[in-house]
Design an enzyme around this catalytic site. Structure first.
Site, PDB file in Angstrom:
ATOM      1  N   GLU A 181       0.828  -1.214   0.000  1.00  0.00           N
ATOM      2  CA  GLU A 181       0.000   0.000   0.000  1.00  0.00           C
ATOM      3  C   GLU A 181       0.862   1.264   0.000  1.00  0.00           C
ATOM      4  OE1 GLU A 181       0.427  -2.269   2.235  1.00  0.00           O
ATOM      5  OE2 GLU A 181      -0.069  -1.675   4.276  1.00  0.00           O
ATOM      6  N   SER A 231       8.583  -8.703   5.119  1.00  0.00           N
ATOM      7  CA  SER A 231       9.358  -8.879   6.354  1.00  0.00           C
ATOM      8  C   SER A 231       9.141 -10.282   6.926  1.00  0.00           C
ATOM      9  CB  SER A 231       8.942  -7.821   7.371  1.00  0.00           C
ATOM     10  OG  SER A 231       7.553  -7.953   7.618  1.00  0.00           O
ATOM     11  N   CYS A 286      16.767  -6.503   0.286  1.00  0.00           N
ATOM     12  CA  CYS A 286      16.922  -7.697   1.133  1.00  0.00           C
ATOM     13  C   CYS A 286      18.287  -8.324   0.907  1.00  0.00           C
ATOM     14  CB  CYS A 286      15.825  -8.691   0.826  1.00  0.00           C
ATOM     15  SG  CYS A 286      15.928  -9.307  -0.841  1.00  0.00           S
TER      16      CYS A 286
HETATM   17  P1  NAD Z   1       6.002  -5.942   4.996  1.00  0.00           P
HETATM   18  O1  NAD Z   1       6.134  -7.308   5.544  1.00  0.00           O
HETATM   19  O2  NAD Z   1       5.626  -4.837   5.939  1.00  0.00           O
HETATM   20  O3  NAD Z   1       4.871  -5.911   3.837  1.00  0.00           O
HETATM   21  C1  NAD Z   1       4.872  -6.843   2.786  1.00  0.00           C
HETATM   22  C2  NAD Z   1       3.439  -7.065   2.325  1.00  0.00           C
HETATM   23  O4  NAD Z   1       2.672  -7.609   3.402  1.00  0.00           O
HETATM   24  C3  NAD Z   1       2.740  -5.777   1.906  1.00  0.00           C
HETATM   25  O5  NAD Z   1       1.951  -6.030   0.782  1.00  0.00           O
HETATM   26  C4  NAD Z   1       1.889  -5.420   3.133  1.00  0.00           C
HETATM   27  O6  NAD Z   1       0.690  -4.760   2.798  1.00  0.00           O
HETATM   28  C5  NAD Z   1       1.577  -6.766   3.739  1.00  0.00           C
HETATM   29  N1  NAD Z   1       1.502  -6.726   5.212  1.00  0.00           N
HETATM   30  C6  NAD Z   1       2.136  -5.852   6.053  1.00  0.00           C
HETATM   31  N2  NAD Z   1       1.846  -6.159   7.334  1.00  0.00           N
HETATM   32  C7  NAD Z   1       1.043  -7.237   7.306  1.00  0.00           C
HETATM   33  C8  NAD Z   1       0.429  -8.040   8.329  1.00  0.00           C
HETATM   34  N3  NAD Z   1       0.589  -7.765   9.621  1.00  0.00           N
HETATM   35  N4  NAD Z   1      -0.333  -9.093   7.937  1.00  0.00           N
HETATM   36  C9  NAD Z   1      -0.503  -9.385   6.627  1.00  0.00           C
HETATM   37  N5  NAD Z   1       0.054  -8.653   5.626  1.00  0.00           N
HETATM   38  C10 NAD Z   1       0.822  -7.600   5.960  1.00  0.00           C
HETATM   39  O7  NAD Z   1       7.357  -5.619   4.215  1.00  0.00           O
HETATM   40  P2  NAD Z   1       7.804  -4.229   3.593  1.00  0.00           P
HETATM   41  O8  NAD Z   1       8.143  -3.300   4.717  1.00  0.00           O
HETATM   42  O9  NAD Z   1       6.851  -3.775   2.560  1.00  0.00           O
HETATM   43  O10 NAD Z   1       9.142  -4.671   2.834  1.00  0.00           O
HETATM   44  C11 NAD Z   1      10.396  -4.721   3.441  1.00  0.00           C
HETATM   45  C12 NAD Z   1      10.707  -6.119   3.919  1.00  0.00           C
HETATM   46  O11 NAD Z   1      10.656  -7.035   2.832  1.00  0.00           O
HETATM   47  C13 NAD Z   1      12.128  -6.249   4.477  1.00  0.00           C
HETATM   48  O12 NAD Z   1      12.082  -7.058   5.619  1.00  0.00           O
HETATM   49  C14 NAD Z   1      12.890  -6.925   3.350  1.00  0.00           C
HETATM   50  O13 NAD Z   1      14.024  -7.653   3.758  1.00  0.00           O
HETATM   51  C15 NAD Z   1      11.836  -7.837   2.820  1.00  0.00           C
HETATM   52  N6  NAD Z   1      12.148  -8.260   1.458  1.00  0.00           N
HETATM   53  C16 NAD Z   1      12.613  -9.524   1.307  1.00  0.00           C
HETATM   54  C17 NAD Z   1      12.972  -9.979   0.050  1.00  0.00           C
HETATM   55  C18 NAD Z   1      13.523 -11.354  -0.130  1.00  0.00           C
HETATM   56  O14 NAD Z   1      13.770 -11.731  -1.248  1.00  0.00           O
HETATM   57  N7  NAD Z   1      13.738 -12.134   0.912  1.00  0.00           N
HETATM   58  C19 NAD Z   1      12.849  -9.126  -1.060  1.00  0.00           C
HETATM   59  C20 NAD Z   1      12.354  -7.838  -0.876  1.00  0.00           C
HETATM   60  C21 NAD Z   1      12.004  -7.414   0.406  1.00  0.00           C
END
Ligand code: NAD
Length: 489
Positions: A181, A231, A286
């Protein structure tokens, strides 16, 4: 609705080939570059997801029946549209995510490369056939999983959706994507280009929202597979909820990537690779280097990293972090480490960019004397910050790397082949770099970490993704009665 104050149209869901205007609660989308108001994004309800799944289920009938070559033809056209729109898409990514133009352009170029891999699918998914008994033939046919979903994070508004979209669709699935979002705008343009390329309505759908829609995706009985990137705590919950509803789930989580620098490392190459890994995309990758373990006397490399870091200018060759909250969180890690005795060699706190006072910037930060018990050594910081730990030898350095719960990437900088081999064997991470700061495997190799960085079997890109997005049908055939009776009869 204050549409007139938005720079872009309000974001809408994309269902069955159409953008749907609905009266939902919305969140504002701000640019991290200067805090300006870009748009608003709907926080959709479960009924919207039901509509999207219904459209995807209907579209699945014809789409899954098409040949892989027919499906790929659309993605050749789509790939060309990405090239035509490279500059426009890159600028949009800059605005909604805050990265520099060069980084955004590289992200679109990577999206093109991922699409090209999907276009090679006819060469990758040839079937296997064998006469297993006289006159009896076994063959394997690959079939799509069905209606699938992908949930994506903020840090790559285009590349991460492209980890899943082209492969899943070319392999015959239909799809619902739930973007972050915080960065919903790029996916709107991707939807328009897919439609322009000739993708039939309903094959690709977008449902915007937050936690509630993610949970609804995990619970939906007609969604059969989910790829998630975000995350670790959310990846874990999506994996547990999705698999407990008997879905196939691959959930990629956070990271704490260690770079080990040995005293024989090449000075300039090491310093520039480490710094690029720390500061690229403002540390919000990441695969970013987050901790460096300096073995023995690596002071010349540290001095060089600091010298180059001091030349970086936020707002010019260093992008913004995603939000004010992210900036506060990152700066808190730095302050806490300093209070606990670490030495801040280059300090990026309180970075300001002229005429962008409402932007969210953190300058490059290099911290020496970090000990393994400090939060900055253990947790994902997700900002342009390098924590330096010291060790006496490679074994000690590997113990530090092994004791972190994540396992996305780990790299070593050395001129010694035996040390490099030890790193490959002993580091507890899915992607290893030898004199490479960001060891992202390019297709056909697949992308995926270990430990708390990934939940579920397989990897998300490359050949591994073919297994994730398909299921195998095993066919045993006998046509000639004269072949006689044997154990297969
Ligand atoms: P996030 O986990 O906050 O959000 C990811 C997705 O989950 C979004 O679409 C969000 O709307 C949804 N979301 C958020 N909180 C949620 C909840 N409580 N329940 C269900 N859905 C939820 O991650 P972010 O802040 O958008 O991205 C950064 C994170 O992503 C970092 O930890 C990074 O390391 C990780 N990441 C990992 C990789 C990988 O390949 N391992 C790649 C890119 C990013």
């Amino acid at each position: 609705m204050k549409t007139e104050t938005y720079k872009y149209q309000v974001v809408q869901n994309f269902i069955d080939g159409k953008f749907n205007i609905n009266q939902f609660n919305t969140l504002e989308v701000h640019s991290p570059l200067d805090g300006s108001l870009l748009s608003s994004v709907p926080i959709s309800d479960k009924a919207s997801l039901d509509k999207a799944v219904k459209a995807a289920k209907t579209a699945l009938v014809d789409w899954s029946a098409a040949t892989v070559k027919e499906r790929v033809a659309i993605f050749y056209a789509y790939r060309n549209l990405l090239i035509e729109n490279l500059d426009r898409l890159s600028n949009l990514i800059c605005e909604e995510n805050g990265k520099t133009y060069g980084e955004a352009k590289a992200e679109v170029e990577k999206s093109i490369e991922l699409t090209e891999f999907a276009c090679s699918m006819p060469q990758m998914v040839g079937e296997e056939v064998l006469e297993v008994s006289r006159g009896v033939e076994c063959r394997i046919e690959r079939r799509p999983v069905g209606v699938v979903a992908s949930i994506t994070p903020f840090n790559f508004p285009s590349m991460v959706p492209h980890w899943s979209i082209p492969n899943a669709l070319v392999l015959g699935n239909t799809m619902i994507v739930k973007p972050s979002e915080k960065v919903p705008l790029s996916l709107v343009e991707i939807a328009k280009l897919l439609k322009q390329a000739g993708l039939p309505d309903g094959v690709f759908n977008i449902v915007n929202g937050d936690k509630a829609i993610v949970e609804a995706i995990c619970d939906h009985p007609d969604i059969h597979a989910i790829s998630f990137v975000g995350s670790t705590h959310v990846a874990k919950s999506v994996y547990i909820r999705g698999t407990s509803n008997l879905k196939r789930v691959l959930a990629l989580g956070g990271a704490k990537n260690h770079l080990i620098v040995l005293p024989d490392a090449h000075l300039e190459m090491t310093a520039s690779n480490v710094l690029a890994s720390v500061t690229g995309c403002a540390g919000q990758r990441c695969m970013a280097a987050s901790a460096m373990v300096a073995v023995g006397n690596s002071d010349p490399v540290i001095d060089k990293i600091c010298e180059e870091a001091r030349k970086m200018i936020p707002g010019q060759n260093l992008g913004a972090v995603i939000s004010k909250e992210a900036k506060e969180r990152i700066e808190k890690y730095i302050t806490e480490a300093e209070e606990q005795g670490a030495k801040v060699l280059v300090d990026g706190r309180n970075a300001k960019v002229k005429d962008k006072e409402n932007g969210s910037y953190v300058g490059p930060t290099i911290i020496d004397g970090v000990t393994p018990d400090m939060a900055i050594a253990k947790e994902e910081v997700f900002g342009p910050v390098l924590a330096i730990l010291r060790s006496n030898n490679l074994k000690e350095a590997l113990n530090i790397e092994n004791s972190n719960p994540y396992g996305n990437a780990a790299s070593v900088f050395t001129q010694n082949g035996a040390a490099a081999r030890q790193m490959i064997d002993k580091a507890s991470a899915g992607m290893i770099g030898i004199n490479i700061g960001v060891p992202v495997p390019r297709e056909p190799f697949s992308f995926g970490g270990w430990n708390e960085s990934k939940f579920g079997a397989l990897d998300i890109t490359g050949k591994s993704s073919i297994e994730f997005w398909t299921q195998l049908k095993k066919v045993t055939t006998k046509w000639n009665p004269e072949a006689g009776v044997n154990w297969m009869s």
